[in-house]
Design a protein around this motif. Structure first.
Motif, PDB file in Angstrom:
ATOM      1  N   SER A  91     -30.093  -6.900  24.403  1.00 54.50           N
ATOM      2  CA  SER A  91     -28.952  -6.042  24.737  1.00 54.50           C
ATOM      3  C   SER A  91     -28.583  -5.232  23.510  1.00 54.50           C
ATOM      4  CB  SER A  91     -27.753  -6.908  25.147  1.00 54.50           C
ATOM      5  OG  SER A  91     -27.253  -7.602  23.998  1.00 54.50           O
ATOM      6  N   ASP A  92     -27.591  -4.378  23.643  1.00 53.61           N
ATOM      7  CA  ASP A  92     -26.984  -3.765  22.469  1.00 53.61           C
ATOM      8  C   ASP A  92     -26.428  -4.886  21.590  1.00 53.61           C
ATOM      9  OD1 ASP A  92     -27.497  -1.245  23.529  1.00 53.61           O
ATOM     10  OD2 ASP A  92     -25.567  -1.173  24.584  1.00 53.61           O
ATOM     11  N   TYR A  94     -24.010  -7.356  19.745  1.00 56.37           N
ATOM     12  CA  TYR A  94     -22.645  -7.759  20.111  1.00 56.37           C
ATOM     13  C   TYR A  94     -21.910  -8.481  18.997  1.00 56.37           C
ATOM     14  CZ  TYR A  94     -24.337 -12.552  20.946  1.00 56.37           C
ATOM     15  OH  TYR A  94     -24.871 -13.820  20.798  1.00 56.37           O
ATOM     16  N   GLY A 194     -28.041 -10.155  19.468  1.00 61.33           N
ATOM     17  CA  GLY A 194     -28.180  -9.521  20.767  1.00 61.33           C
ATOM     18  C   GLY A 194     -28.425 -10.571  21.832  1.00 61.33           C
ATOM     19  N   GLU A 205     -29.763  -3.346  31.434  1.00 61.22           N
ATOM     20  CA  GLU A 205     -28.825  -2.249  31.627  1.00 61.22           C
ATOM     21  C   GLU A 205     -27.478  -2.740  32.175  1.00 61.22           C
ATOM     22  OE1 GLU A 205     -29.233   1.799  34.033  1.00 61.22           O
ATOM     23  OE2 GLU A 205     -31.145   1.057  33.215  1.00 61.22           O
ATOM     24  N   ASN A 208     -25.627  -4.538  29.374  1.00 58.94           N
ATOM     25  CA  ASN A 208     -25.080  -3.578  28.395  1.00 58.94           C
ATOM     26  C   ASN A 208     -23.837  -2.884  28.926  1.00 58.94           C
ATOM     27  OD1 ASN A 208     -26.753  -3.907  26.192  1.00 58.94           O
ATOM     28  ND2 ASN A 208     -28.255  -2.407  26.915  1.00 58.94           N
ATOM     29  N   GLN A 212     -20.088  -3.289  27.312  1.00 61.34           N
ATOM     30  CA  GLN A 212     -19.299  -2.137  26.866  1.00 61.34           C
ATOM     31  C   GLN A 212     -17.929  -2.130  27.536  1.00 61.34           C
ATOM     32  OE1 GLN A 212     -20.306  -0.101  24.289  1.00 61.34           O
ATOM     33  NE2 GLN A 212     -18.107   0.370  24.412  1.00 61.34           N
TER      34      GLN A 212
END
Ligand code: GLN
Length: 230
Positions: A91-92, A94, A194, A205, A208, A212
């Motif tokens: 993932s992005d 964190y 991540g 997706e 993520n 967010q």
């Protein structure tokens, strides 16, 4: 269930580390896994509209479980590295972390990583600390353990001179769980955690997006405050 690409209502397996305070660890009273990562992945699942089943294991089992596709999601304070990205999706980021040393509270000899030559330095196998020590401190005597708590216990009993591990884990352990340990030196290498997935997972997706949303709506901060607040 049904439509492909729609994670609504599905149940996914989540692999986590069995002992990495305060990100994931067993609450002995309830018999449940808890910690920052556990709260975060539960909130992400709620936000994205899927269910999760959490399974805890050794850290290297989480990495292997992503590579083999045995589990759908891995959350284990796992550092995003170029090497892992060859076999695992992330993932992005964190959480910003890094590496740090712990030594006995009465040790004045090891002030920083410059003092590790000839010293017994413990860490956990299959981790970024193991790689760091191997690459940067070939003159130290590296001792690896399957779990980081075993390394801390050997440090407490004097069988090791130092332990190198993730900053938030070292700081939390020294402050809350340790007998007579202190941190030494600065942050050695910046890292980011991540959430992990088997390569080409369609969940990346959705996760993520949910992550967010939780950052934007303050839920991430609430969870952070709970585990890292004063
Ligand atoms: N962040 C470290 C790594 O990815 C260790 C994480 C852990 O022990 N759970 O190698």
């Amino acid at each position: 269930s049904g439509d492909s690409g729609d994670s609504e209502g599905e149940t996914y397996t989540v692999a986590t580390d069995n002992n990495f305070v305060p990100f994931e660890f067993m609450n002995e009273e309830t018999g449940e896994m808890e910690g920052f990562d556990i709260d975060l992945i539960k909130a992400i699942a709620d936000e994205a509209g899927f269910n999760i089943e959490i399974e805890s294991m050794k850290f290297d089992g989480v990495v292997a479980g992503m590579q083999s596709g045995r589990y759908d999601i891995g959350i284990a304070g796992m550092t995003i590295t170029e090497e892992r990205k060859e076999t695992i999706d992330f993932s992005d980021p964190y959480y910003d972390a890094g590496l740090m040393l712990a030594v006995s509270a009465d040790n004045d000899e090891i002030q920083s990583e410059d003092d590790l030559a000839g010293k017994k330095v413990g860490t956990r196998s299959g981790t970024t600390s193991e790689t760091y020590i191997t690459e940067n401190h070939p003159d130290a005597e590296l001792v690896t353990f399957p779990g980081i708590v075993e390394a801390y216990m050997d440090l407490e009993s004097g069988r090791l001179d130092a332990v190198m591990y993730d900053v938030p884990n070292v700081q939390y352990y020294v402050a809350n769980d340790a007998e007579g340990l202190k941190t030494a030196g600065d942050i050695l290498q910046g890292e980011q955690y991540g959430i992990a997935f088997p390569k080409d997972s369609e969940l990346v997706e959705d996760v993520n997006e949910a992550l967010q949303t939780l950052i934007d709506n303050g839920t991430y901060d609430d969870i952070y405050e709970e585990w890292f607040g004063e």
